[in-house]
Write a protein that holds these residues in place. Structure first.
Motif, PDB file in Angstrom:
ATOM      1  N   SER A   3       0.828  -1.194   0.000  1.00 41.60           N
ATOM      2  CA  SER A   3       0.000   0.000   0.000  1.00 41.60           C
ATOM      3  C   SER A   3       0.862   1.243   0.000  1.00 41.60           C
ATOM      4  O   SER A   3       0.575   2.232  -0.663  1.00 41.60           O
ATOM      5  N   THR A  69     -12.442   0.820  -0.466  1.00 43.53           N
ATOM      6  CA  THR A  69     -11.878   0.227   0.739  1.00 43.53           C
ATOM      7  C   THR A  69     -10.547  -0.467   0.479  1.00 43.53           C
ATOM      8  O   THR A  69      -9.689  -0.522   1.365  1.00 43.53           O
ATOM      9  N   GLN A  70     -10.355  -0.993  -0.737  1.00 47.49           N
ATOM     10  CA  GLN A  70      -9.101  -1.664  -1.038  1.00 47.49           C
ATOM     11  C   GLN A  70      -7.944  -0.690  -1.147  1.00 47.49           C
ATOM     12  O   GLN A  70      -6.775  -1.117  -1.161  1.00 47.49           O
ATOM     13  N   SER A  71      -8.226   0.622  -1.211  1.00 50.62           N
ATOM     14  CA  SER A  71      -7.161   1.611  -1.327  1.00 50.62           C
ATOM     15  C   SER A  71      -6.578   2.016   0.021  1.00 50.62           C
ATOM     16  O   SER A  71      -5.538   2.672   0.080  1.00 50.62           O
ATOM     17  N   PRO A 187      -3.441  -4.992   4.429  1.00 53.78           N
ATOM     18  CA  PRO A 187      -2.546  -5.319   3.320  1.00 53.78           C
ATOM     19  C   PRO A 187      -1.195  -5.821   3.833  1.00 53.78           C
ATOM     20  O   PRO A 187      -0.607  -5.231   4.730  1.00 53.78           O
TER      21      PRO A 187
END
Length: 213
Positions: A3, A69-71, A187
């Motif tokens: 990330s 949300t995945q960011s 992550p």
């Protein structure tokens, strides 16, 4: 790609500057959590698993945009970054990071997005607005924190970005519970499955064509 690497790789192209909004304080540790919300100790643990802190997690509201949300991930050493997208795939980036520069430096420091430089660098109240040929940002600092609200030129006009900047605030516990990944799902917290490892024993990976995946 981590990330942190993803955020640092993308943000220079979007004219990363800084903004810290006047956020509401979240509940203190030990306070009773709102119904249906994880207690603050768990939220702190989830932030730590993300390699950040709860006092780095900011959120915003942008009409037509929703949090991807995945960011969500760490920015810098212990900062926080996230992206908001609309139905057309446009992206507004929000992040918080410790930094040793001022938003006013936008007129002094070079840019790394391939453009010729800053085309706009001006104060607007307590904020600084900056623009290059590729992106724009609103910025404000508070103490040693830096919060960034930025976008490519085609993703958001100045008024939209200003609204996003003004709406940026420190997440309360309910917002932290929504934004922070559950424990074990941050992550980099899960092992990567490799199809090229033998199912038994401790032999070397099988590098034959088609062995992975």
């Amino acid at each position: 790609m981590t990330s942190r690497a993803r955020l640092h790789g993308l943000w220079p192209a979007l004219l990363v500057l800084t903004l810290v909004g006047c956020g509401t304080e979240h509940a203190v540790a030990g306070a009773e959590a709102p119904e249906g919300v994880a207690d603050h100790a768990e939220l702190e643990a989830r932030a730590t698993a993300l390699q950040t802190r709860t006092d780095r997690v900011y959120v915003t509201e942008v009409p037509g945009y929703t949090l991807a949300t995945q960011s969500v991930g760490v920015l810098g050493d212990d900062g926080f970054g996230s992206s908001y997208t609309d139905k057309h795939g446009h992206v507004i980036q929000l992040g918080v990071e410790r930094a040793d520069y001022s938003p006013a430096d936008c007129g002094k420091k070079p840019v790394s997005d391939g453009s010729a430089g800053y085309t706009v660098c001006e104060r607007e109240g307590e904020r600084w607005y900056s623009e290059t040929a590729l992106g724009r940002a609103y910025a404000r600092t508070k103490g040693d924190l830096v919060v960034t609200v930025s976008a490519e030129l085609a993703a958001a006009d100045r008024d939209t970005l200003r609204a996003a900047a003004d709406a940026a605030h420190l997440a309360d516990d309910a917002e932290l519970d929504t934004v922070l990944p559950p424990l074990g799902q941050a992550p980099g917290s899960q092992p990567i499955e490799r199809g090229d490892l033998p199912p038994e024993g401790d032999g070397a990976p099988d590098n034959h064509v088609g062995a992975s995946g």
